[in-house]
Enzyme design. Structure first.
Site, PDB file in Angstrom:
ATOM      1  N   HIS A  46     -21.441  22.367  21.676  1.00  0.00           N
ATOM      2  CA  HIS A  46     -22.879  22.100  21.635  1.00  0.00           C
ATOM      3  C   HIS A  46     -23.461  22.366  20.243  1.00  0.00           C
ATOM      4  O   HIS A  46     -23.382  23.472  19.727  1.00  0.00           O
ATOM      5  CB  HIS A  46     -23.612  22.969  22.662  1.00  0.00           C
ATOM      6  CG  HIS A  46     -25.078  22.676  22.736  1.00  0.00           C
ATOM      7  ND1 HIS A  46     -25.603  21.749  23.619  1.00  0.00           N
ATOM      8  CD2 HIS A  46     -26.119  23.152  22.022  1.00  0.00           C
ATOM      9  CE1 HIS A  46     -26.911  21.689  23.438  1.00  0.00           C
ATOM     10  NE2 HIS A  46     -27.247  22.534  22.479  1.00  0.00           N
ATOM     11  N   THR A  94     -33.811  12.323  22.857  1.00  0.00           N
ATOM     12  CA  THR A  94     -34.206  12.771  24.201  1.00  0.00           C
ATOM     13  C   THR A  94     -33.216  13.765  24.788  1.00  0.00           C
ATOM     14  O   THR A  94     -33.554  14.504  25.705  1.00  0.00           O
ATOM     15  CB  THR A  94     -34.346  11.573  25.168  1.00  0.00           C
ATOM     16  OG1 THR A  94     -33.096  10.882  25.235  1.00  0.00           O
ATOM     17  CG2 THR A  94     -35.443  10.623  24.718  1.00  0.00           C
ATOM     18  N   HIS A  99     -25.608  13.619  19.194  1.00  0.00           N
ATOM     19  CA  HIS A  99     -24.827  12.471  19.650  1.00  0.00           C
ATOM     20  C   HIS A  99     -25.051  11.297  18.716  1.00  0.00           C
ATOM     21  O   HIS A  99     -26.094  11.182  18.063  1.00  0.00           O
ATOM     22  CB  HIS A  99     -25.171  12.096  21.092  1.00  0.00           C
ATOM     23  CG  HIS A  99     -26.632  11.878  21.328  1.00  0.00           C
ATOM     24  ND1 HIS A  99     -27.509  12.909  21.532  1.00  0.00           N
ATOM     25  CD2 HIS A  99     -27.378  10.743  21.374  1.00  0.00           C
ATOM     26  CE1 HIS A  99     -28.731  12.428  21.701  1.00  0.00           C
ATOM     27  NE2 HIS A  99     -28.680  11.106  21.596  1.00  0.00           N
TER      28      HIS A  99
HETATM   29  P1  5GP Z   1     -31.330   9.713  22.403  1.00  0.00           P
HETATM   30  O1  5GP Z   1     -32.554   9.006  22.912  1.00  0.00           O
HETATM   31  O2  5GP Z   1     -31.432  11.209  22.628  1.00  0.00           O
HETATM   32  O3  5GP Z   1     -30.944   9.372  21.008  1.00  0.00           O
HETATM   33  O4  5GP Z   1     -30.137   9.175  23.278  1.00  0.00           O
HETATM   34  C1  5GP Z   1     -29.828   9.655  24.547  1.00  0.00           C
HETATM   35  C2  5GP Z   1     -29.007   8.580  25.209  1.00  0.00           C
HETATM   36  O5  5GP Z   1     -28.365   9.137  26.332  1.00  0.00           O
HETATM   37  C3  5GP Z   1     -29.845   7.397  25.702  1.00  0.00           C
HETATM   38  O6  5GP Z   1     -29.363   6.199  25.104  1.00  0.00           O
HETATM   39  C4  5GP Z   1     -29.642   7.414  27.206  1.00  0.00           C
HETATM   40  O7  5GP Z   1     -29.557   6.124  27.768  1.00  0.00           O
HETATM   41  C5  5GP Z   1     -28.354   8.199  27.365  1.00  0.00           C
HETATM   42  N1  5GP Z   1     -28.279   8.946  28.611  1.00  0.00           N
HETATM   43  C6  5GP Z   1     -29.245   9.755  29.121  1.00  0.00           C
HETATM   44  N2  5GP Z   1     -28.818  10.324  30.262  1.00  0.00           N
HETATM   45  C7  5GP Z   1     -27.561   9.848  30.478  1.00  0.00           C
HETATM   46  C8  5GP Z   1     -26.587  10.078  31.515  1.00  0.00           C
HETATM   47  O8  5GP Z   1     -26.797  10.815  32.479  1.00  0.00           O
HETATM   48  N3  5GP Z   1     -25.402   9.420  31.402  1.00  0.00           N
HETATM   49  C9  5GP Z   1     -25.137   8.583  30.355  1.00  0.00           C
HETATM   50  N4  5GP Z   1     -23.929   7.981  30.371  1.00  0.00           N
HETATM   51  N5  5GP Z   1     -26.009   8.359  29.356  1.00  0.00           N
HETATM   52  C10 5GP Z   1     -27.215   8.981  29.420  1.00  0.00           C
HETATM   53 ZN    ZN Z   2     -24.701  20.509  24.983  1.00  0.00          ZN
END
Ligand code: 5GP
Ligand code: ZN
Length: 113
Positions: A46, A94, A99
């Site tokens: 993490h 989010t 990532h």
């Molecule tokens: P961020 O908006 O933080 O850059 O990207 C988070 C990503 O995680 C988003 O593209 C969202 O669709 C993905 N995501 C959120 N929750 C889940 C989940 O439970 N499983 C998977 N496979 N992707 C997720």
């Molecule tokens: Zn984590």
């Protein structure tokens, strides 16, 4: 880390569609894909966000990019791909486990907006 969605995915407590895994890195299909190929690539350890990369953990980011090269080869992404990291809420982060979005198989506009 408790209550981290992506730590739970790494631990197998929340199901995911695995794309790649090694000692340091896990990659899985994004649940809401923004391109025909959309993987989320993470260090298993993490780190909350790019702002928390340190001299102690920065090797993990190198491992992520080594993994991205392997995924690109395994998935035949020879036409190119984009790697995106959102750092902080205003940038669209989010999930607060660092990532890298790996997007491919469509024309990716530039600038990204
Ligand atoms: P961020 O908006 O933080 O850059 O990207 C988070 C990503 O995680 C988003 O593209 C969202 O669709 C993905 N995501 C959120 N929750 C889940 C989940 O439970 N499983 C998977 N496979 N992707 C997720
Ligand atoms: Zn984590």
């Amino acid at each position: 880390m408790a209550d981290c969605l992506f730590c739970k995915i790494v631990a197998g407590e929340i199901p995911s569609t695995k794309i790649y895994e090694d000692e340091y890195v896990y990659a899985f299909a994004d649940i809401a894909p923004q391109a025909p190929f959309h993987a989320i690539v993470i260090p298993k350890e993490h780190i909350c966000c790019a702002n928390k990369i340190t001299s102690e953990n920065s090797f993990l980011i190198g491992k992520v990019f080594e993994a991205i090269q392997k995924i690109a080869e395994l998935e035949n992404l020879e036409d190119g791909y984009r790697v995106v990291n959102n750092c902080g809420e205003k940038a669209g982060q989010t999930v607060f486990h660092i990532h890298f979005h790996l997007l491919a198989r469509r024309d990716l506009g530039w600038p990204p907006g």
